[in-house]
Scaffold this active site. Structure first.
Site, PDB file in Angstrom:
ATOM      1  N   ARG A  40       6.108 -11.298   1.925  1.00  0.00           N
ATOM      2  CA  ARG A  40       7.233 -11.111   0.984  1.00  0.00           C
ATOM      3  C   ARG A  40       7.704 -12.447   0.414  1.00  0.00           C
ATOM      4  O   ARG A  40       8.153 -12.503  -0.729  1.00  0.00           O
ATOM      5  CB  ARG A  40       8.379 -10.376   1.671  1.00  0.00           C
ATOM      6  CG  ARG A  40       8.029  -8.913   1.837  1.00  0.00           C
ATOM      7  CD  ARG A  40       9.139  -8.130   2.424  1.00  0.00           C
ATOM      8  NE  ARG A  40       8.822  -6.711   2.342  1.00  0.00           N
ATOM      9  CZ  ARG A  40       9.302  -5.794   3.158  1.00  0.00           C
ATOM     10  NH1 ARG A  40      10.129  -6.127   4.115  1.00  0.00           N
ATOM     11  NH2 ARG A  40       8.965  -4.538   3.013  1.00  0.00           N
ATOM     12  N   LYS A 201       5.735  12.180   8.760  1.00  0.00           N
ATOM     13  CA  LYS A 201       6.655  13.291   8.504  1.00  0.00           C
ATOM     14  C   LYS A 201       6.560  13.888   7.114  1.00  0.00           C
ATOM     15  O   LYS A 201       6.615  13.164   6.124  1.00  0.00           O
ATOM     16  CB  LYS A 201       8.086  12.791   8.698  1.00  0.00           C
ATOM     17  CG  LYS A 201       8.435  12.523  10.134  1.00  0.00           C
ATOM     18  CD  LYS A 201       9.921  12.276  10.210  1.00  0.00           C
ATOM     19  CE  LYS A 201      10.398  11.992  11.604  1.00  0.00           C
ATOM     20  NZ  LYS A 201      11.710  11.348  11.547  1.00  0.00           N
ATOM     21  N   GLY A 352       3.451   0.544   4.569  1.00  0.00           N
ATOM     22  CA  GLY A 352       2.992  -0.491   5.499  1.00  0.00           C
ATOM     23  C   GLY A 352       1.603  -0.267   6.085  1.00  0.00           C
ATOM     24  O   GLY A 352       0.771  -1.170   6.068  1.00  0.00           O
TER      25      GLY A 352
HETATM   26  P1  AMP Z   1       5.027   6.944   8.129  1.00  0.00           P
HETATM   27  O1  AMP Z   1       6.028   5.955   8.632  1.00  0.00           O
HETATM   28  O2  AMP Z   1       5.599   8.274   7.776  1.00  0.00           O
HETATM   29  O3  AMP Z   1       4.106   6.390   7.076  1.00  0.00           O
HETATM   30  O4  AMP Z   1       4.114   7.298   9.385  1.00  0.00           O
HETATM   31  C1  AMP Z   1       3.336   6.333   9.988  1.00  0.00           C
HETATM   32  C2  AMP Z   1       3.129   6.724  11.408  1.00  0.00           C
HETATM   33  O5  AMP Z   1       2.527   7.989  11.498  1.00  0.00           O
HETATM   34  C3  AMP Z   1       2.206   5.778  12.113  1.00  0.00           C
HETATM   35  O6  AMP Z   1       2.934   5.142  13.125  1.00  0.00           O
HETATM   36  C4  AMP Z   1       1.120   6.666  12.676  1.00  0.00           C
HETATM   37  O7  AMP Z   1       0.783   6.327  13.982  1.00  0.00           O
HETATM   38  C5  AMP Z   1       1.743   8.028  12.650  1.00  0.00           C
HETATM   39  N1  AMP Z   1       0.725   9.088  12.576  1.00  0.00           N
HETATM   40  C6  AMP Z   1      -0.134   9.309  11.592  1.00  0.00           C
HETATM   41  N2  AMP Z   1      -0.923  10.359  11.873  1.00  0.00           N
HETATM   42  C7  AMP Z   1      -0.541  10.824  13.061  1.00  0.00           C
HETATM   43  C8  AMP Z   1      -0.967  11.912  13.891  1.00  0.00           C
HETATM   44  N3  AMP Z   1      -1.959  12.717  13.498  1.00  0.00           N
HETATM   45  N4  AMP Z   1      -0.321  12.099  15.050  1.00  0.00           N
HETATM   46  C9  AMP Z   1       0.674  11.289  15.427  1.00  0.00           C
HETATM   47  N5  AMP Z   1       1.124  10.262  14.700  1.00  0.00           N
HETATM   48  C10 AMP Z   1       0.518  10.016  13.541  1.00  0.00           C
END
Ligand code: AMP
Length: 394
Positions: A40, A201, A352
């Site tokens: 950044r 999510k 990220g």
């Molecule tokens: P986000 O912050 O919504 O982009 O989510 C990122 C997080 O989602 C990361 O820490 C990943 O480890 C988690 N993640 C992605 N796919 C899975 C999955 N199938 N099961 C559990 N965690 C997941």
């Protein structure tokens, strides 16, 4: 409406000798009192160099972490001043406040081409509260305002919105301008337009899913959020992460996509394990057995999504395809990253984990735009007006 540009101010001769308040995004992670990732800081350099080169007197500001209106020594921006000085090859003065008498005095002492970094804006609750007096205090430091912090442009804070009416001139910085120009592509896409979404999510990305289902030609979903969609279709998901209260929303997105002739792609195979951690035995399945959880898209799904990415003329990717931090569940995200890099069209990558995958594989040069503003870019591509951008349109 277009935003006022930095170049515009330059050609009008409005920068030399002027005190210019720059709102940047210097929210870097600190380890042992030093920035542990300086991307950044690097991203903010073009605007700073341009301003200093033009003889402006730069008053630089940012937030760092979430001090919630309290002065917290571990969230001081002082270590950033040292790194900035190294990068710019010039002294960077530091004010241990962001307004008030001592800061005003430091700002008044600046000569043409000199720079002063202010202390963390969020040491005051007035920053996120967009307090009028706080905003006025910040504005009192300068005559010109430049916003280069695209990552906070979706928040109406004192330094991104509140102070703007109190300065004579306001413009977007070079980084902000580049984000807006590049993200515009997703609002007027060449087709086929692929939107690849992953992450934990559905709730975080519901707005994007709803806004993009009617606009994209293909919507490919991976990561944990895919399991809420599969559950909505009655597919067995074992003990995979799911948001039961979002299943109805997922059904609505599926219906929107169908109505709009958008192909909605979901994983057809999975890397599963009994536990999410490192070292737990994993295997590839097309049907998830009870007691197992999907932690990455399987190789067939990854190949399918990567092929879609290669064929897309416009592509937007945000969010990992699996639990990317754990090596055993990183392959899907990597395969997709390769496909995105090989895409012939315009590619925009944000978030990220997606950026980390691209960087780890050394593919950054092959992507048209690596967006620095996760939440802000997702709002922008939905067509939502960002308050920090709207205020520069005048
Ligand atoms: P986000 O912050 O919504 O982009 O989510 C990122 C997080 O989602 C990361 O820490 C990943 O480890 C988690 N993640 C992605 N796919 C899975 C999955 N199938 N099961 C559990 N965690 C997941």
């Amino acid at each position: 409406m277009a935003v006022q540009s930095l170049e515009g101010l330059l050609t009008q001769g409005k920068l030399k000798g002027r005190r210019v308040f720059v709102r940047a995004d210097l929210n870097v992670p600190l380890r042992d009192g030093k920035p542990s990732d300086i991307s950044r800081i690097l991203a903010s350099l073009p605007t700073l160099r341009r301003l200093l080169g033009a003889g402006a007197r730069v008053i630089l500001s940012s937030h760092l972490g979430r001090p919630k209106g309290q002065r917290k020594a571990e969230l001081s921006l002082r270590p950033v001043a040292a790194e900035l000085a190294r990068q710019l090859g010039t002294a960077v003065a530091f004010s241990d406040d962001c307004l008030g008498e001592s800061t005003e005095a430091a700002a008044a002492e600046l000569e043409d081409g000199q720079i002063l970094l202010l202390e963390n804006l969020r040491f005051y609750a007035g920053e996120t509260g967009n307090d009028r007096d706080f905003a006025r205090g910040l504005a009192a430091l300068a005559e010109v305002y430049v916003n280069d912090a695209f990552g906070t442009a979706h928040r109406a804070h004192a330094s991104t919105v509140g102070m703007v009416p109190f300065v004579a001139e306001a413009a977007a910085g070079l980084l902000m301008q580049k984000e807006l120009d590049k993200l515009q592509i997703a609002l007027e896409p060449e087709r086929p337009f692929l939107c690849l979404l992953g992450g934990a999510k559905v709730s975080d990305k519901l707005g994007v899913l709803e806004a993009l289902a009617p606009r994209a030609d293909v919507l490919a979903v991976g990561g944990a959020m895919a399991y809420t969609f599969l559950a909505a279709q009655g597919v067995a998901i074992g003990s995979s992460l799911v948001e039961p209260d979002r299943i109805e929303d997922a059904r609505r997105v599926i219906a929107y996509a169908k109505q709009a002739d958008c192909r909605l792609l979901l994983p057809s195979d999975h890397v599963v394990a009994r536990e999410p951690g490192e070292g737990s035995a994993s295997r590839v399945v097309s049907e998830i057995p009870d007691g197992w959880m999907g932690l990455d898209i399987g190789p067939d799904t990854a190949a399918r999504y990567a092929e879609e990415a290669r064929r897309a003329r416009t592509l937007l990717w945000n969010g990992p395809m699996g639990m990317f931090e754990v090596e055993a569940f990183a392959a899907g995200t990597r395969t997709v990253a390769q496909g995105v890099a090989q895409s012939e069209g315009s590619s925009i990558v944000g978030g990220g984990d997606s950026l980390a995958a691209i960087n780890q594989l050394g593919l950054a040069d092959m992507i048209d735009h690596l967006s620095t503003g996760g939440g802000a870019s997702l709002e922008y591509v939905q067509g939502i007006e960002l308050p920090g951008v709207a205020v520069l349109e005048r």
